[in-house]
Design a protein around this motif. Sequence first.
Motif, mmCIF file in Angstrom:
data_model
loop_
_atom_site.group_PDB
_atom_site.id
_atom_site.type_symbol
_atom_site.label_atom_id
_atom_site.label_comp_id
_atom_site.label_asym_id
_atom_site.label_seq_id
_atom_site.Cartn_x
_atom_site.Cartn_y
_atom_site.Cartn_z
ATOM 1 N N THR A 170 0.837 -1.204 0.000
ATOM 2 C CA THR A 170 0.000 0.000 0.000
ATOM 3 C C THR A 170 0.868 1.249 0.000
ATOM 4 O O THR A 170 0.609 2.204 -0.729
ATOM 5 N N SER A 171 1.911 1.228 0.835
ATOM 6 C CA SER A 171 2.818 2.379 0.909
ATOM 7 C C SER A 171 3.492 2.630 -0.423
ATOM 8 O O SER A 171 3.605 3.765 -0.892
ATOM 9 N N LEU A 172 3.930 1.535 -1.075
ATOM 10 C CA LEU A 172 4.588 1.684 -2.371
ATOM 11 C C LEU A 172 3.641 2.223 -3.425
ATOM 12 O O LEU A 172 4.021 3.056 -4.264
ATOM 13 N N LEU A 173 2.375 1.757 -3.377
ATOM 14 C CA LEU A 173 1.392 2.228 -4.356
ATOM 15 C C LEU A 173 1.125 3.705 -4.184
ATOM 16 O O LEU A 173 1.052 4.461 -5.161
ATOM 17 N N PHE A 174 0.978 4.145 -2.914
ATOM 18 C CA PHE A 174 0.753 5.571 -2.675
ATOM 19 C C PHE A 174 1.963 6.381 -3.099
ATOM 20 O O PHE A 174 1.835 7.455 -3.696
ATOM 21 N N SER A 175 3.165 5.878 -2.791
ATOM 22 C CA SER A 175 4.387 6.592 -3.173
ATOM 23 C C SER A 175 4.487 6.688 -4.685
ATOM 24 O O SER A 175 4.838 7.726 -5.238
ATOM 25 N N SER A 176 4.165 5.571 -5.363
ATOM 26 C CA SER A 176 4.210 5.556 -6.819
ATOM 27 C C SER A 176 3.231 6.554 -7.412
ATOM 28 O O SER A 176 3.554 7.274 -8.358
ATOM 29 N N ALA A 177 2.011 6.602 -6.837
ATOM 30 C CA ALA A 177 1.000 7.545 -7.328
ATOM 31 C C ALA A 177 1.459 8.983 -7.135
ATOM 32 O O ALA A 177 1.267 9.836 -8.011
ATOM 33 N N ALA A 178 2.068 9.247 -5.970
ATOM 34 C CA ALA A 178 2.542 10.606 -5.687
ATOM 35 C C ALA A 178 3.651 11.003 -6.650
ATOM 36 O O ALA A 178 3.691 12.127 -7.158
ATOM 37 N N ILE A 179 4.572 10.042 -6.929
ATOM 38 C CA ILE A 179 5.669 10.319 -7.856
ATOM 39 C C ILE A 179 5.129 10.574 -9.258
ATOM 40 O O ILE A 179 5.548 11.498 -9.959
ATOM 41 N N GLN A 180 4.147 9.743 -9.674
ATOM 42 C CA GLN A 180 3.558 9.921 -11.000
ATOM 43 C C GLN A 180 2.880 11.272 -11.130
ATOM 44 O O GLN A 180 2.996 11.946 -12.161
ATOM 45 N N ALA A 181 2.169 11.697 -10.060
ATOM 46 C CA ALA A 181 1.493 12.992 -10.094
ATOM 47 C C ALA A 181 2.504 14.122 -10.199
ATOM 48 O O ALA A 181 2.324 15.065 -10.977
ATOM 49 N N ALA A 182 3.585 14.015 -9.402
ATOM 50 C CA ALA A 182 4.616 15.053 -9.440
ATOM 51 C C ALA A 182 5.279 15.099 -10.803
ATOM 52 O O ALA A 182 5.544 16.175 -11.351
ATOM 53 N N THR A 183 5.557 13.898 -11.373
ATOM 54 C CA THR A 183 6.186 13.838 -12.690
ATOM 55 C C THR A 183 5.278 14.438 -13.755
ATOM 56 O O THR A 183 5.738 15.172 -14.636
ATOM 57 N N GLN A 184 3.977 14.141 -13.696
ATOM 58 C CA GLN A 184 3.042 14.686 -14.670
ATOM 59 C C GLN A 184 2.992 16.212 -14.590
ATOM 60 O O GLN A 184 2.925 16.896 -15.620
#
Length: 251
Positions: free
Chosen positions: A13-27
Amino acid sequence: MKTVSKLSAAILTSLLFSSAAIQAATQQQIDAALAPVKSAAMLQATLSQPSALDALGDELPAFIASIQFSNAAGQATFDNSQLQTNLTATEVYQILALFGQQSTIGQYPDALAYSDTDRLLLENAVLPFCSADSPIKLRVILKNDNQVKFNYRQAGVACDGNVELTENTSITYKLVHTKRTPKGLRITGAGFTNPFDAHIKRVTVGEDGQSLTLENDISNTGVSKWQFIFSNDDSDLILVSPDPQVINRPS
């Protein structure tokens, strides 16, 4: 095995949230890098031809006058009050996209929704938490289809109504009436999914029914789900809001 499974689930769950946050920042970085307008010269070139800015009509001169660009990255800042009314969500999105800021569409919950695209933009917008630092302004809007829409704003910025707390404090919500607010709308109280979990220790409603204050107990950690309870002059039925949340999370 159960402990390992729970730990694995927590890590996942932590990795998924981190991944989503990174993707949002990258976008957001990609949007900013590809923004068509990053300088005064680019803005003037855009104004010389048909563009999304045309939707502003008579508000265009005031909006243009408010735009400032960062010399380093070309990031634009502007007075967004002209984007708050009389524009559809699609029009707002297209204007924001000129400056690489389309990911902030969630800051415009009052944009008009006439098309499926408008509704999709607004429904999928991610809003930040509100804070306890200042009153949270609540608007209750009766739409043309007789559905009620709730939105929250703080210091001029839209937020999602939820608050995360790290200490004992108070949270104040204040009603803001518009032409589309049900007549005589008043807050009469708050209803809780579980009033016995002690996350919230006191609720106070203003004498005029236009404000509500919650006081939390940070020693009881967790999430408290609750609803505003309203009365109004247009119906004898009680109106309740979708669930805002107060999250007690000591630092």
